[in-house]
Design a protein around this motif. Structure first.
Motif, PDB file in Angstrom:
ATOM      1  N   ILE A 123      52.595  33.403  56.440  1.00  0.00           N
ATOM      2  CA  ILE A 123      52.767  33.498  57.834  1.00  0.00           C
ATOM      3  C   ILE A 123      53.882  32.303  57.803  1.00  0.00           C
ATOM      4  O   ILE A 123      53.947  31.384  57.092  1.00  0.00           O
ATOM      5  CB  ILE A 123      51.331  33.240  58.705  1.00  0.00           C
ATOM      6  N   ARG A 124      54.304  32.368  59.198  1.00  0.00           N
ATOM      7  CA  ARG A 124      55.424  31.295  59.625  1.00  0.00           C
ATOM      8  C   ARG A 124      55.175  30.839  61.042  1.00  0.00           C
ATOM      9  O   ARG A 124      54.871  31.646  61.809  1.00  0.00           O
ATOM     10  CB  ARG A 124      56.624  31.891  59.563  1.00  0.00           C
ATOM     11  N   ILE A 125      55.211  29.714  61.292  1.00  0.00           N
ATOM     12  CA  ILE A 125      54.789  28.980  62.374  1.00  0.00           C
ATOM     13  C   ILE A 125      56.002  28.182  63.062  1.00  0.00           C
ATOM     14  O   ILE A 125      56.797  27.561  61.905  1.00  0.00           O
ATOM     15  CB  ILE A 125      53.600  28.104  62.483  1.00  0.00           C
ATOM     16  N   HIS A 126      56.258  28.251  64.184  1.00  0.00           N
ATOM     17  CA  HIS A 126      57.227  27.351  64.852  1.00  0.00           C
ATOM     18  C   HIS A 126      56.552  26.266  65.500  1.00  0.00           C
ATOM     19  O   HIS A 126      55.303  26.205  66.130  1.00  0.00           O
ATOM     20  CB  HIS A 126      58.168  27.855  66.085  1.00  0.00           C
ATOM     21  N   PHE A 127      56.703  24.532  65.202  1.00  0.00           N
ATOM     22  CA  PHE A 127      55.787  23.859  65.565  1.00  0.00           C
ATOM     23  C   PHE A 127      56.731  22.621  66.333  1.00  0.00           C
ATOM     24  O   PHE A 127      57.864  22.327  65.987  1.00  0.00           O
ATOM     25  CB  PHE A 127      55.031  22.992  64.541  1.00  0.00           C
ATOM     26  N   LEU A 128      56.099  22.061  67.477  1.00  0.00           N
ATOM     27  CA  LEU A 128      56.663  20.943  68.104  1.00  0.00           C
ATOM     28  C   LEU A 128      55.637  19.787  68.026  1.00  0.00           C
ATOM     29  O   LEU A 128      54.500  19.841  68.377  1.00  0.00           O
ATOM     30  CB  LEU A 128      56.783  21.197  69.596  1.00  0.00           C
ATOM     31  N   VAL A 129      56.097  18.530  67.682  1.00  0.00           N
ATOM     32  CA  VAL A 129      55.438  17.537  67.344  1.00  0.00           C
ATOM     33  C   VAL A 129      55.680  16.484  68.646  1.00  0.00           C
ATOM     34  O   VAL A 129      56.833  15.929  68.589  1.00  0.00           O
ATOM     35  CB  VAL A 129      55.255  16.890  66.233  1.00  0.00           C
ATOM     36  N   HIS A 130      54.760  16.136  69.357  1.00  0.00           N
ATOM     37  CA  HIS A 130      55.201  15.299  70.712  1.00  0.00           C
ATOM     38  C   HIS A 130      54.573  13.811  70.519  1.00  0.00           C
ATOM     39  O   HIS A 130      53.385  13.737  70.275  1.00  0.00           O
ATOM     40  CB  HIS A 130      54.709  15.960  72.130  1.00  0.00           C
ATOM     41  N   THR A 131      55.123  12.906  70.461  1.00  0.00           N
ATOM     42  CA  THR A 131      54.607  11.515  70.480  1.00  0.00           C
ATOM     43  C   THR A 131      54.805  10.567  71.707  1.00  0.00           C
ATOM     44  O   THR A 131      55.951  10.750  72.380  1.00  0.00           O
ATOM     45  CB  THR A 131      55.183  10.661  69.098  1.00  0.00           C
ATOM     46  N   SER A 132      54.181   9.754  71.844  1.00  0.00           N
ATOM     47  CA  SER A 132      54.164   8.942  73.068  1.00  0.00           C
ATOM     48  C   SER A 132      55.233   7.659  72.970  1.00  0.00           C
ATOM     49  O   SER A 132      55.545   7.154  73.835  1.00  0.00           O
ATOM     50  CB  SER A 132      52.683   8.254  73.456  1.00  0.00           C
ATOM     51  N   THR A 133      55.538   7.324  71.623  1.00  0.00           N
ATOM     52  CA  THR A 133      56.691   6.460  71.527  1.00  0.00           C
ATOM     53  C   THR A 133      57.881   7.135  70.686  1.00  0.00           C
ATOM     54  O   THR A 133      57.635   8.078  70.000  1.00  0.00           O
ATOM     55  CB  THR A 133      56.132   5.428  70.761  1.00  0.00           C
ATOM     56  N   VAL A 134      58.930   6.460  70.456  1.00  0.00           N
ATOM     57  CA  VAL A 134      59.870   6.884  69.764  1.00  0.00           C
ATOM     58  C   VAL A 134      59.719   6.670  68.501  1.00  0.00           C
ATOM     59  O   VAL A 134      59.469   5.438  67.834  1.00  0.00           O
ATOM     60  CB  VAL A 134      61.636   6.236  70.216  1.00  0.00           C
ATOM     61  N   GLN A 135      59.720   7.818  67.770  1.00  0.00           N
ATOM     62  CA  GLN A 135      59.407   7.583  66.223  1.00  0.00           C
ATOM     63  C   GLN A 135      60.270   8.771  65.414  1.00  0.00           C
ATOM     64  O   GLN A 135      60.613   9.901  65.829  1.00  0.00           O
ATOM     65  CB  GLN A 135      57.752   7.849  65.861  1.00  0.00           C
ATOM     66  N   ASP A 136      60.624   8.522  64.150  1.00  0.00           N
ATOM     67  CA  ASP A 136      61.299   9.516  63.357  1.00  0.00           C
ATOM     68  C   ASP A 136      60.555   9.601  62.189  1.00  0.00           C
ATOM     69  O   ASP A 136      60.597   8.573  61.184  1.00  0.00           O
ATOM     70  CB  ASP A 136      62.677   9.165  63.093  1.00  0.00           C
ATOM     71  N   PHE A 137      59.560  10.531  61.650  1.00  0.00           N
ATOM     72  CA  PHE A 137      58.928  10.767  60.631  1.00  0.00           C
ATOM     73  C   PHE A 137      59.202  12.000  60.140  1.00  0.00           C
ATOM     74  O   PHE A 137      58.333  12.575  59.367  1.00  0.00           O
ATOM     75  CB  PHE A 137      57.414  10.445  60.930  1.00  0.00           C
ATOM     76  N   ARG A 138      60.413  12.208  59.963  1.00  0.00           N
ATOM     77  CA  ARG A 138      60.797  13.895  59.191  1.00  0.00           C
ATOM     78  C   ARG A 138      60.423  13.499  57.782  1.00  0.00           C
ATOM     79  O   ARG A 138      60.106  14.580  56.990  1.00  0.00           O
ATOM     80  CB  ARG A 138      62.296  13.997  59.404  1.00  0.00           C
ATOM     81  N   MET A 139      60.916  12.476  57.204  1.00  0.00           N
ATOM     82  CA  MET A 139      60.513  12.124  55.562  1.00  0.00           C
ATOM     83  C   MET A 139      58.924  12.382  55.756  1.00  0.00           C
ATOM     84  O   MET A 139      58.651  13.002  54.253  1.00  0.00           O
ATOM     85  CB  MET A 139      60.962  10.877  55.118  1.00  0.00           C
ATOM     86  N   GLN A 140      58.190  12.076  56.299  1.00  0.00           N
ATOM     87  CA  GLN A 140      56.875  12.284  55.810  1.00  0.00           C
ATOM     88  C   GLN A 140      56.390  13.672  56.051  1.00  0.00           C
ATOM     89  O   GLN A 140      55.532  14.136  54.964  1.00  0.00           O
ATOM     90  CB  GLN A 140      55.711  11.436  56.968  1.00  0.00           C
ATOM     91  N   ILE A 141      56.880  14.295  56.984  1.00  0.00           N
ATOM     92  CA  ILE A 141      56.512  15.751  57.085  1.00  0.00           C
ATOM     93  C   ILE A 141      57.198  16.711  56.199  1.00  0.00           C
ATOM     94  O   ILE A 141      56.363  17.475  55.483  1.00  0.00           O
ATOM     95  CB  ILE A 141      57.134  16.085  58.630  1.00  0.00           C
ATOM     96  N   VAL A 142      58.480  16.425  55.550  1.00  0.00           N
ATOM     97  CA  VAL A 142      58.861  16.957  54.365  1.00  0.00           C
ATOM     98  C   VAL A 142      57.816  16.712  53.169  1.00  0.00           C
ATOM     99  O   VAL A 142      57.887  17.584  52.275  1.00  0.00           O
ATOM    100  CB  VAL A 142      60.240  16.428  54.038  1.00  0.00           C
ATOM    101  N   ALA A 143      57.535  15.446  53.017  1.00  0.00           N
ATOM    102  CA  ALA A 143      56.902  15.119  51.773  1.00  0.00           C
ATOM    103  C   ALA A 143      55.381  15.711  51.868  1.00  0.00           C
ATOM    104  O   ALA A 143      54.912  16.352  50.869  1.00  0.00           O
ATOM    105  CB  ALA A 143      56.319  13.604  51.784  1.00  0.00           C
ATOM    106  N   TRP A 144      54.708  15.678  53.084  1.00  0.00           N
ATOM    107  CA  TRP A 144      53.624  16.668  53.217  1.00  0.00           C
ATOM    108  C   TRP A 144      53.539  17.978  53.009  1.00  0.00           C
ATOM    109  O   TRP A 144      52.803  18.744  52.184  1.00  0.00           O
ATOM    110  CB  TRP A 144      52.781  16.658  54.468  1.00  0.00           C
ATOM    111  N   ALA A 145      54.770  18.516  53.437  1.00  0.00           N
ATOM    112  CA  ALA A 145      55.038  20.042  53.088  1.00  0.00           C
ATOM    113  C   ALA A 145      55.181  20.423  51.840  1.00  0.00           C
ATOM    114  O   ALA A 145      54.796  21.413  51.139  1.00  0.00           O
ATOM    115  CB  ALA A 145      56.230  20.694  53.845  1.00  0.00           C
ATOM    116  N   GLU A 146      56.070  19.562  50.976  1.00  0.00           N
ATOM    117  CA  GLU A 146      56.200  19.610  49.698  1.00  0.00           C
ATOM    118  C   GLU A 146      55.253  19.676  48.788  1.00  0.00           C
ATOM    119  O   GLU A 146      54.977  20.181  47.818  1.00  0.00           O
ATOM    120  CB  GLU A 146      57.454  18.790  49.216  1.00  0.00           C
ATOM    121  N   SER A 147      54.031  18.802  49.306  1.00  0.00           N
ATOM    122  CA  SER A 147      52.833  18.830  48.461  1.00  0.00           C
ATOM    123  C   SER A 147      51.761  19.685  48.307  1.00  0.00           C
ATOM    124  O   SER A 147      51.006  19.888  47.833  1.00  0.00           O
ATOM    125  CB  SER A 147      52.126  17.401  48.901  1.00  0.00           C
ATOM    126  N   LEU A 148      52.118  20.810  49.519  1.00  0.00           N
ATOM    127  CA  LEU A 148      51.304  21.870  49.813  1.00  0.00           C
ATOM    128  C   LEU A 148      51.893  23.236  48.978  1.00  0.00           C
ATOM    129  O   LEU A 148      53.129  23.323  48.453  1.00  0.00           O
ATOM    130  CB  LEU A 148      51.420  22.184  51.225  1.00  0.00           C
TER     131      LEU A 148
END
Length: 239
Positions: free
Chosen positions: A108-133
């Motif tokens: 399946i495929r999902i579209h996601f939005l991650v909302h944070t209360s402060t300015v953050q850039d964690f694209r690299m963490q998300i890529v690493a997590w996805a590649e581990s799955l």
């Protein structure tokens, strides 16, 4: 966003045992180049069988590759017919002789939005997590407001549940995280999980394009559907 209707063919190549191995490797190579999914294997009698899935234009190219074969001087006969589409298939598999084709893995495929209360850039963490799955593909980007990450992820349901869990438990001190997601149409032939740079558009999207829901098959013939229909009619007439 235009989503082209996938089609699926079962094919059988009548070849000799000496030709069959070369033909199987030829098919696998062309399938990866043309971006069709499916599988191929050699039969004990020397023939080669398989299934291929993609848009009409990709399948027509695939049929041309079957017709040419690994050696154009050695003519072979092949036949094919249309069968039901396998939803969420990824990759083209080379099945060893004597083995059965694997059952299709539902994706399946999902579209996601991650909302944070402060300015953050964690694209690299998300890529690493996805590649581990297992078998998880897609992309992620950081939106201009600095507090929102947008992305799409595709894979087995169990992998996407784990990815969403990672996103919701983002280990960032002092930051509240909210994740919104919805299911969208599966993308055929996608490979890897991409980090999209700031200011770039995601792969396969045009600026200002909306995210579609479900499997919008579209009406235009830009996917080569009519050309494939003509090929199938010609085969039926010859048979």
């Amino acid at each position: 966003m235009t989503k082209y209707r996938p089609r699926r063919l079962r094919f059988l190549v009548h070849s000799t045992p000496a030709q069959s191995v070369d033909y199987r490797l030829h098919i696998v190579s062309w399938a990866d180049t043309i971006e069709v999914t499916g599988w191929v294997r050699n039969l004990p009698n020397g023939n080669t069988e398989g299934q291929a899935q993609g848009t009409g234009v990709h399948l027509v190219r695939f049929l041309r590759a079957l017709e040419d074969g690994p050696d154009r001087d050695q003519a072979v006969r092949f036949e094919y017919h249309e069968i039901a589409v396998v939803k969420g298939e990824a990759g083209f598999q080379n099945i060893k002789s004597g083995e059965k084709p694997p059952p299709p893995v539902s994706r399946i495929r999902i579209h996601f939005l991650v909302h944070t209360s402060t300015v953050q850039d964690f694209r690299m963490q998300i890529v690493a997590w996805a590649e581990s799955l297992e078998n998880t593909t897609g992309w992620v980007r950081h939106l201009p407001d600095g507090k929102t990450h947008e992305g799409e992820a595709q894979g087995p349901g169990s992998s996407l549940v784990r990815l969403l869990g990672y996103l919701e438990r983002m280990p960032i001190r002092g930051t509240l995280v909210r994740v919104d997601h919805n299911e969208i149409a599966v993308v055929q032939g996608e490979k890897g999980f991409r980090y999209v740079r700031s200011g770039e558009e995601p792969p396969g999207r045009m600026e200002g394009e909306d995210i579609g829901e479900g499997e919008d098959m579209g009406e235009a013939d830009t996917d080569g559907g009519k050309e494939l229909d003509e090929e199938l009619k010609l085969t039926a007439t010859e048979g």
